[in-house]
Design an enzyme around this catalytic site. Structure first.
Site, short mmCIF file in Angstrom:
data_model
loop_
_atom_site.label_atom_id
_atom_site.label_comp_id
_atom_site.label_asym_id
_atom_site.label_seq_id
_atom_site.Cartn_x
_atom_site.Cartn_y
_atom_site.Cartn_z
N ASP A 75 35.52 30.30 47.94
CA ASP A 75 35.23 30.57 46.52
C ASP A 75 33.71 30.58 46.33
O ASP A 75 33.05 29.54 46.39
CB ASP A 75 35.87 29.48 45.65
N ARG A 78 38.70 35.22 36.83
CA ARG A 78 39.94 35.80 37.34
C ARG A 78 41.06 34.78 37.15
O ARG A 78 40.94 33.64 37.62
CB ARG A 78 39.72 36.09 38.83
N ASP A 129 32.19 28.33 43.48
CA ASP A 129 32.22 26.90 43.82
C ASP A 129 31.17 26.56 44.88
O ASP A 129 30.55 25.50 44.83
CB ASP A 129 33.61 26.50 44.33
N THR A 176 47.68 35.52 37.92
CA THR A 176 47.87 36.99 37.85
C THR A 176 46.77 37.76 38.57
O THR A 176 46.92 38.95 38.84
CB THR A 176 47.88 37.46 36.38
C1 PRP Z 1 35.29 35.54 41.71
C2 PRP Z 1 34.19 36.46 42.20
C3 PRP Z 1 34.50 37.75 41.48
C4 PRP Z 1 36.00 37.76 41.45
C5 PRP Z 1 36.48 38.67 42.54
O1 PRP Z 1 34.97 35.05 40.48
O2 PRP Z 1 32.90 35.96 41.96
O3 PRP Z 1 33.96 37.80 40.16
O4 PRP Z 1 36.43 36.41 41.69
O5 PRP Z 1 37.84 38.83 42.48
P1 PRP Z 1 38.54 40.21 42.11
O6 PRP Z 1 37.83 41.28 42.87
O7 PRP Z 1 39.96 40.02 42.57
O8 PRP Z 1 38.45 40.40 40.62
P2 PRP Z 1 35.88 33.95 39.74
O9 PRP Z 1 36.88 34.61 38.85
O10 PRP Z 1 36.42 32.98 40.74
O11 PRP Z 1 34.87 33.23 38.75
P3 PRP Z 1 33.54 32.38 39.05
O12 PRP Z 1 32.47 33.36 39.42
O13 PRP Z 1 33.28 31.73 37.74
O14 PRP Z 1 33.82 31.40 40.14
N1 URA Z 2 36.69 35.15 44.62
C1 URA Z 2 36.03 34.37 45.51
O1 URA Z 2 35.13 33.61 45.14
N2 URA Z 2 36.37 34.48 46.81
C2 URA Z 2 37.33 35.31 47.24
O2 URA Z 2 37.59 35.35 48.45
C3 URA Z 2 38.02 36.10 46.30
C4 URA Z 2 37.67 36.01 45.00
#
Ligand code: PRP
Ligand code: URA
Length: 209
Positions: A200, A104, A203, A108
């Site tokens: 997160d 994400r 993380d 944006t």
């Molecule tokens: C996080 C989470 C989802 C997304 C949710 O992933 O694991 O995939 O954000 O957000 P949304 O509903 O607004 O799209 P992230 O993009 O942080 O990537 P990661 O899993 O690599 O940490």
């Molecule tokens: N992605 C995450 O990992 N946590 C949130 O709260 C939203 C998006």
């Protein structure tokens, strides 16, 4: 419209409280994500069809229930979705795994797909897309689009924490998809994070912060 199923079980509620706690270690967080994933899978597979087969107990022959053999694929949204795969596979060991890489954009909040590798017969399988967080719903909606492009028809979404905004987005854009969640939270903050949420997820699973 797709239904939202929030798993109402004391074990899930208890484990969710532990993973929300910012003092929970990476090791405990990772283990609990897997365990909660397993418990939500129990609910998400409640409609699996059964047939029967004849077996022999030590006492006699008997006709007993067995899964009708519908093929399933679990589809983690990388990275954080990987944390849920093990829990689903412990419940459905014969499932295949389809990976979708997505991140994400922090500004944006738009999802970007960087990888997609699925089993060849993905169109014939029931799909369980897994991701700990359903925030704006952008990533999950894009993952569902990817699976539908490949011919998948029966798709479920399994998350740990859902925000009302994300639920609305999925119900509007993919009304055929049911959502299974460990909790429905209050809202998103100005950075698109779920409140109270758990931070997160990626993380915290991988210890990258
Ligand atoms: C996080 C989470 C989802 C997304 C949710 O992933 O694991 O995939 O954000 O957000 P949304 O509903 O607004 O799209 P992230 O993009 O942080 O990537 P990661 O899993 O690599 O940490
Ligand atoms: N992605 C995450 O990992 N946590 C949130 O709260 C939203 C998006």
């Amino acid at each position: 419209m797709g239904k939202l199923h929030v798993v109402d079980h004391p074990l899930v509620a208890h484990k969710m409280t532990i993973i929300r706690n910012k003092h929970t270690s990476v090791k405990d967080f990772r283990e609990l994500v897997s365990e909660i994933g397993m418990l939500i899978t129990y609910e998400a597979t409640r409609d699996l069809r059964l047939t029967t087969k004849v077996i022999e107990t030590p006492l006699c022959k008997t006709e007993q229930p067995t899964l009708a053999g519908k093929k399933i694929a679990v589809c983690p949204i990388l990275r954080a979705g990987l944390g849920l795969v093990d829990g689903v596979l412990r419940m459905v060991p014969s499932a295949r795994v389809a990976h979708i890489g997505m991140y994400r954009d922090e500004e944006t909040l738009e999802p970007h797909t960087y990888f997609c590798k699925t089993p060849k017969d993905i169109a014939d399988r029931d799909i369980i897309i897994v991701d700990p967080m359903l925030a704006t719903g952008g990533s999950a909606a894009a993952a569902i689009d990817e699976m539908k492009k490949r011919g998948c028809k029966n798709i479920k979404l399994l998350v740990l924490v859902a925000a009302p905004e994300g639920v609305k987005r999925i119900q509007e854009s993919h009304p055929d998809v049911d959502i299974y969640a460990g909790a429905l939270d209050e809202c998103l903050n100005e950075h698109g994070y779920i409140v109270p949420g758990l931070g997160d997820a990626g993380d915290r699973i991988f210890g990258t912060k």
